[in-house]
Design a protein around this motif. Structure first.
Motif: not given
Length: 356
Positions: A82-96
């Motif tokens: 379970l993530h401790t922050s949505p940061e990794f997924a959010a930055k993937k959306l920036l990359a997208a």
């Protein structure tokens, strides 16, 4: 009453009496969340929703995750967290290709429970592509004012400390804070390369009459000064933005153009409470990998465990544009704005206390 419940045990949050006491805080929570959604929509942000299950929960030494596993139809298993922050997924959306996004994400942190901590809580994160982290400082000031306006209050208070949520936050660098509150020259122990001198900082703590252990690392010494001498003085009268952290204390932030010893990281404090953590985002995948590996080596040394790296995230950094991002503890903001004294008072359905 259950035959297994002690007569002295507190009644659960869902009893009508307890719910009636908590309901004004919960209605305030909803109102503030509605206002924040409007705030971001008016600034052309897109609300996104990220998965809580990730291959890595985050790679910071002192963050502790909840773990589980995925099971395929044929019985094969793989770990998930379970993530401790949505940061990794959010930055993937920036990359997208997304440029302005925000999310209200439920996040999960183990070994955390108390008046200001909860195993599951709500993180408000937002990101701006092509804008510096100073813009996030302005966002934070506006968010404090919005929460106060929503609750029709002109002050936040917690444990006897008050702030004016409409006052411009004070901006204070870590070097200034160490000097002001502890008489320590912090950056004297940080080299231009970012490497730290543990013995030099230890000597400064001795001079400042701050106790420490012989096996404390530079990071441990830094944390002792921050917790004992600095954080209690922050966010008094007005909010404080504590910025320019040493690069070793900002694993996901890029180094400052002004001084390579410090990074583009700030934290927002009000009433002595840490509310937000923000970065000028690091986009160098090689440097990010090096920092994560160091953090996980420290975690293994201290706690005897480590988390995997998200290789997909590191690949995304290769194409992610320059951006800045902030994470704000939404429940804590609601606490200060509504006058609640415990974080579980502002949660609709708190996590069961299985270790009480």
């Amino acid at each position: 009453m259950s035959p297994f419940r002690s007569a002295q045990a507190p009644m659960p949050w869902w009893t009508p009496e307890n719910h009636a006491d908590r309901r004004p805080f919960l209605m305030g929570r909803n109102a503030i969340q509605t206002g924040l959604r409007r705030f971001f929509a008016e600034r052309d942000f897109l609300e996104v929703d990220t998965a809580a299950l990730q291959v890595s929960p985050g790679n910071e030494t002192h963050l502790h995750a909840f773990s589980t596993e995925a099971i395929a139809i044929d019985g094969r298993k793989a770990p998930l967290y379970l993530h401790t922050s949505p940061e990794f997924a959010a930055k993937k959306l920036l990359a997208a290709g997304e440029e302005r996004i925000f999310t209200f994400a439920h996040v999960y942190r183990n070994r955390e429970r108390g008046p200001l901590h909860h195993p599951e809580f709500t993180m408000l994160e937002w990101y701006r592509v092509g804008e510096g982290y100073e813009r996030l400082m302005a966002d934070c000031a506006e968010i404090l004012a919005l929460a106060a306006e929503t609750m029709k209050t002109d002050r936040f208070a917690f444990r006897g400390i008050e702030v004016d949520p409409f006052a411009e936050p004070e901006r204070l660098s870590l070097a200034e804070a160490f000097d002001r509150f502890a008489g320590i020259d912090l950056l004297a122990s940080v080299a231009p390369s970012g490497e730290t001198d543990r013995d030099l900082l230890a000597a400064a703590l001795t001079q400042a009459s701050i106790r420490f252990s012989d096996d404390d690392s530079w990071a441990d010494l830094f944390s002792k000064v921050l917790v004992q001498r600095i954080e209690p003085e922050l966010g008094r009268g007005r909010a404080t933005i504590l910025h320019e952290y040493p690069v070793s204390e900002a694993a996901l932030a890029r180094p400052s153009d002004r001084d390579p010893r410090v990074a583009e990281r700030f934290e927002l404090y009000a009433c002595g409470v840490e509310l937000a953590n923000a970065f000028g985002e690091l986009t160098d995948a090689g440097e990010q990998r090096r920092r994560f590996e160091y953090e996980m080596a420290e975690k293994a040394r201290i706690y005897g465990e480590r988390y995997p790296l998200d290789e997909d995230f590191l690949d995304a950094l290769e194409v992610m544009p320059d951006a800045s991002g902030a994470a704000l503890g939404f429940d804590r903001l609601v606490m200060l704005a509504t006058g609640a004294t415990r974080i579980d008072q502002v949660m609709w359905a708190p996590v069961a206390e299985v270790l009480a």
